[in-house]
Scaffold this motif. Structure first.
Motif, PDB file in Angstrom:
ATOM      1  N   MET A   1      71.801  77.882  75.764  1.00 52.77           N
ATOM      2  CA  MET A   1      70.910  77.015  74.929  1.00 52.77           C
ATOM      3  C   MET A   1      69.364  77.446  76.069  1.00 52.77           C
ATOM      4  N   LYS A   2      68.171  78.524  75.299  1.00 56.73           N
ATOM      5  CA  LYS A   2      67.371  78.788  75.496  1.00 56.73           C
ATOM      6  C   LYS A   2      66.075  77.469  75.740  1.00 56.73           C
ATOM      7  N   GLY A   3      65.234  78.372  76.577  1.00 61.74           N
ATOM      8  CA  GLY A   3      64.044  77.196  77.011  1.00 61.74           C
ATOM      9  C   GLY A   3      63.378  78.006  77.507  1.00 61.74           C
ATOM     10  N   PRO A   4      62.193  77.149  77.551  1.00 61.63           N
ATOM     11  CA  PRO A   4      60.390  77.856  77.644  1.00 61.63           C
ATOM     12  C   PRO A   4      60.581  78.623  78.905  1.00 61.63           C
ATOM     13  N   ILE A   5      59.573  79.619  79.231  1.00 65.85           N
ATOM     14  CA  ILE A   5      58.679  80.284  79.762  1.00 65.85           C
ATOM     15  C   ILE A   5      58.267  78.786  80.973  1.00 65.85           C
ATOM     16  N   GLY A   6      58.617  78.291  82.153  1.00 66.11           N
ATOM     17  CA  GLY A   6      57.471  77.634  82.587  1.00 66.11           C
ATOM     18  C   GLY A   6      56.390  78.295  83.811  1.00 66.11           C
ATOM     19  N   ILE A   7      55.577  77.448  84.094  1.00 67.81           N
ATOM     20  CA  ILE A   7      54.041  78.629  84.112  1.00 67.81           C
ATOM     21  C   ILE A   7      53.761  77.509  84.988  1.00 67.81           C
ATOM     22  N   PHE A   8      54.018  77.500  86.995  1.00 70.52           N
ATOM     23  CA  PHE A   8      52.711  76.177  87.286  1.00 70.52           C
ATOM     24  C   PHE A   8      51.782  76.910  87.995  1.00 70.52           C
ATOM     25  N   ASP A   9      51.099  75.541  88.187  1.00 71.29           N
ATOM     26  CA  ASP A   9      49.606  75.776  88.922  1.00 71.29           C
ATOM     27  C   ASP A   9      49.656  74.342  90.093  1.00 71.29           C
ATOM     28  N   SER A  10      49.549  74.339  90.714  1.00 74.96           N
ATOM     29  CA  SER A  10      49.088  73.331  91.816  1.00 74.96           C
ATOM     30  C   SER A  10      47.136  72.707  91.313  1.00 74.96           C
ATOM     31  N   GLY A  11      46.884  73.711  89.983  1.00 72.63           N
ATOM     32  CA  GLY A  11      46.041  72.475  89.173  1.00 72.63           C
ATOM     33  C   GLY A  11      46.013  73.210  87.864  1.00 72.63           C
ATOM     34  N   TYR A  12      45.070  74.022  87.475  1.00 77.57           N
ATOM     35  CA  TYR A  12      44.033  73.852  86.357  1.00 77.57           C
ATOM     36  C   TYR A  12      43.933  75.727  86.518  1.00 77.57           C
ATOM     37  N   GLY A  13      43.569  76.873  87.566  1.00 75.80           N
ATOM     38  CA  GLY A  13      43.412  78.061  87.685  1.00 75.80           C
ATOM     39  C   GLY A  13      44.700  78.595  87.267  1.00 75.80           C
ATOM     40  N   GLY A  14      45.953  77.978  87.426  1.00 73.59           N
ATOM     41  CA  GLY A  14      47.579  79.434  87.168  1.00 73.59           C
ATOM     42  C   GLY A  14      46.923  79.288  84.980  1.00 73.59           C
ATOM     43  N   LEU A  15      46.160  78.603  85.188  1.00 73.63           N
ATOM     44  CA  LEU A  15      45.697  78.964  83.071  1.00 73.63           C
ATOM     45  C   LEU A  15      45.066  79.571  82.517  1.00 73.63           C
ATOM     46  N   THR A  16      44.353  80.674  83.385  1.00 71.91           N
ATOM     47  CA  THR A  16      43.983  81.645  83.677  1.00 71.91           C
ATOM     48  C   THR A  16      45.326  82.882  83.418  1.00 71.91           C
ATOM     49  N   VAL A  17      46.168  83.071  84.072  1.00 67.16           N
ATOM     50  CA  VAL A  17      46.846  83.662  84.348  1.00 67.16           C
ATOM     51  C   VAL A  17      48.020  82.847  82.437  1.00 67.16           C
ATOM     52  N   PHE A  18      48.178  82.401  82.576  1.00 65.51           N
ATOM     53  CA  PHE A  18      48.372  81.964  81.272  1.00 65.51           C
ATOM     54  C   PHE A  18      48.306  82.471  80.133  1.00 65.51           C
TER      55      PHE A  18
ATOM     56  N   TYR B   1      56.711  78.138  75.480  1.00 65.54           N
ATOM     57  CA  TYR B   1      56.073  78.023  77.225  1.00 65.54           C
ATOM     58  C   TYR B   1      55.612  76.676  77.280  1.00 65.54           C
ATOM     59  N   LEU B   2      55.894  76.412  78.736  1.00 68.34           N
ATOM     60  CA  LEU B   2      56.096  75.007  78.769  1.00 68.34           C
ATOM     61  C   LEU B   2      55.005  75.350  81.226  1.00 68.34           C
ATOM     62  N   TYR B   3      53.659  74.764  80.660  1.00 61.82           N
ATOM     63  CA  TYR B   3      52.914  74.503  81.695  1.00 61.82           C
ATOM     64  C   TYR B   3      52.715  73.743  82.542  1.00 61.82           C
ATOM     65  N   PHE B   4      52.784  73.367  84.129  1.00 57.55           N
ATOM     66  CA  PHE B   4      53.334  72.216  84.461  1.00 57.55           C
ATOM     67  C   PHE B   4      51.661  71.934  85.610  1.00 57.55           C
ATOM     68  N   GLY B   5      50.589  71.381  85.459  1.00 62.42           N
ATOM     69  CA  GLY B   5      49.921  71.609  86.687  1.00 62.42           C
ATOM     70  C   GLY B   5      50.263  70.089  87.450  1.00 62.42           C
ATOM     71  N   ASP B   6      49.820  70.263  88.684  1.00 61.08           N
ATOM     72  CA  ASP B   6      50.209  69.078  90.121  1.00 61.08           C
ATOM     73  C   ASP B   6      48.941  68.595  90.276  1.00 61.08           C
TER      74      ASP B   6
ATOM     75  N   PHE C   1      51.781  71.427  77.660  1.00 66.14           N
ATOM     76  CA  PHE C   1      51.152  71.039  78.992  1.00 66.14           C
ATOM     77  C   PHE C   1      51.667  70.109  79.106  1.00 66.14           C
ATOM     78  N   PHE C   2      51.689  69.514  80.477  1.00 64.99           N
ATOM     79  CA  PHE C   2      51.683  68.618  81.936  1.00 64.99           C
ATOM     80  C   PHE C   2      51.449  68.808  82.570  1.00 64.99           C
ATOM     81  N   THR C   3      50.942  67.781  83.627  1.00 64.35           N
ATOM     82  CA  THR C   3      50.426  66.969  83.977  1.00 64.35           C
ATOM     83  C   THR C   3      50.459  66.685  84.913  1.00 64.35           C
ATOM     84  N   SER C   4      50.515  66.537  86.191  1.00 67.65           N
ATOM     85  CA  SER C   4      51.139  65.447  87.079  1.00 67.65           C
ATOM     86  C   SER C   4      49.170  63.951  87.696  1.00 67.65           C
ATOM     87  N   GLY C   5      48.482  64.745  86.808  1.00 64.70           N
ATOM     88  CA  GLY C   5      47.206  63.969  86.906  1.00 64.70           C
ATOM     89  C   GLY C   5      46.870  62.737  85.661  1.00 64.70           C
ATOM     90  N   ASP C   6      45.892  63.046  85.797  1.00 64.14           N
ATOM     91  CA  ASP C   6      45.732  62.270  84.041  1.00 64.14           C
ATOM     92  C   ASP C   6      45.133  63.326  82.975  1.00 64.14           C
TER      93      ASP C   6
END
Length: 275
Positions: free
Chosen positions: A1-18, A30-35, A244-249
């Motif tokens: 089964m196929k799935g998205p590439i995950g992009i992880f960062d502790s917060g927002y910064g990884g969005l510049t790479v994404f 793609y699935l982005y997760f910011g902690d 886009f997902f976040t562990s914050g608000d």
């Protein structure tokens, strides 16, 4: 089964790479997760960064991501190797986790004419010595000088990076790095937040010093990786979905994310990540 590439960062910064990855490889899901609920990572211990990063990566695996990019220098410096050598071998042998430090180290030597590179990063990244170690593997003739910039991420996360007050701390850290090092001709922004300060950084640099952000480097490296590993590329979905997902608000994440990603996004909050 196929799935998205995950992009992880502790917060927002990884969005510049994404953003750079999506521009270069728009065909993939793609699935982005910011902690954000536990950010920032920069001053946390190796053990804590490893724990937090692995919890988030594991969650992304559970969402179907076969490949996760740690678009966070601190996580790449403090957690990537242990995750690759321990967790993947024991629990997810068919999945992969990649970071931002190695692809940057593989190319940074091509940017410098004098052979002296300055690295700007968080305390955690600088203390790990990851960049001097990795750059030496590929360009042993290149000298590396580092400077931690502990107030840059808080300024950016609190939307103060455009303020006049931010200029003081931009100039302060640049002066500290460049003092007594007139031959530095290349500055690496070794934190994915820092591209938002690039106009101010350039304002306080002497002529002839180039500024390198990681987004395009990581995007190019990911493309090469997928070309070299068609078995992984075959496991990645190609529906051009962005989640886009976040562990914050979630509302706060959406409000801040556009400055990093370049367009408005919709985010969902994920619970269960304990400090």
């Amino acid at each position: 089964m196929k799935g998205p590439i995950g992009i992880f960062d502790s917060g927002y910064g990884g969005l510049t790479v994404f953003k750079s990855i999506v521009e270069r490889l728009p065909q993939y899901d793609y699935l982005y997760f910011g902690d954000n609920g536990r950010a920032p990572y920069g001053d946390r211990s190796f053990e804590t960064v490893y724990q937090y990063t692995w919890e988030c990566v594991r969650w992304m695996f559970e969402q179907g991501c076969p490949l996760v990019i740690l678009a966070c220098n601190t996580a790449s410096a403090k957690a990537l190797r242990s995750i690759q050598q321990k967790e993947l071998l024991q629990n997810y042998p068919d999945n992969r986790v990649l970071g931002v430090i190695r692809p940057t180290a593989e190319t940074i030597g091509a940017f410098t004419q004098t052979g002296h590179v300055g690295v700007l990063g968080t305390r955690g990244t600088v203390r790990s010595e990851s960049y001097p170690i990795e750059i030496a593997k590929f360009f042993p003739e290149v000298s590396v000088s580092q400077q931690s910039c502990p107030l840059w991420v808080p300024l950016i996360e609190n939307n103060e990076h455009e303020s006049a007050g931010a200029d003081y701390f931009v100039k302060k850290y640049l002066d500290e790095l460049l003092s007594g090092r007139p031959d530095i001709d290349t500055l690496l922004l070794a934190c994915t937040h820092y591209p938002l300060l690039v106009s101010k950084i350039r304002r306080y640099l002497p002529a002839g010093i180039s500024v390198i952000s990681q987004g395009a480097i990581v995007a190019s490296s990911l493309e090469e990786y997928l070309n070299r590993h068609p078995e992984m590329a075959a496991r990645v979905a190609t529906g051009e979905r962005r989640e886009f997902f976040t562990s914050g608000d979630a509302a706060s994440f959406e409000e801040h994310a556009s400055a990093f990603f370049g367009s408005a996004i919709e985010a969902r909050a994920v619970g269960g990540f304990q400090k």
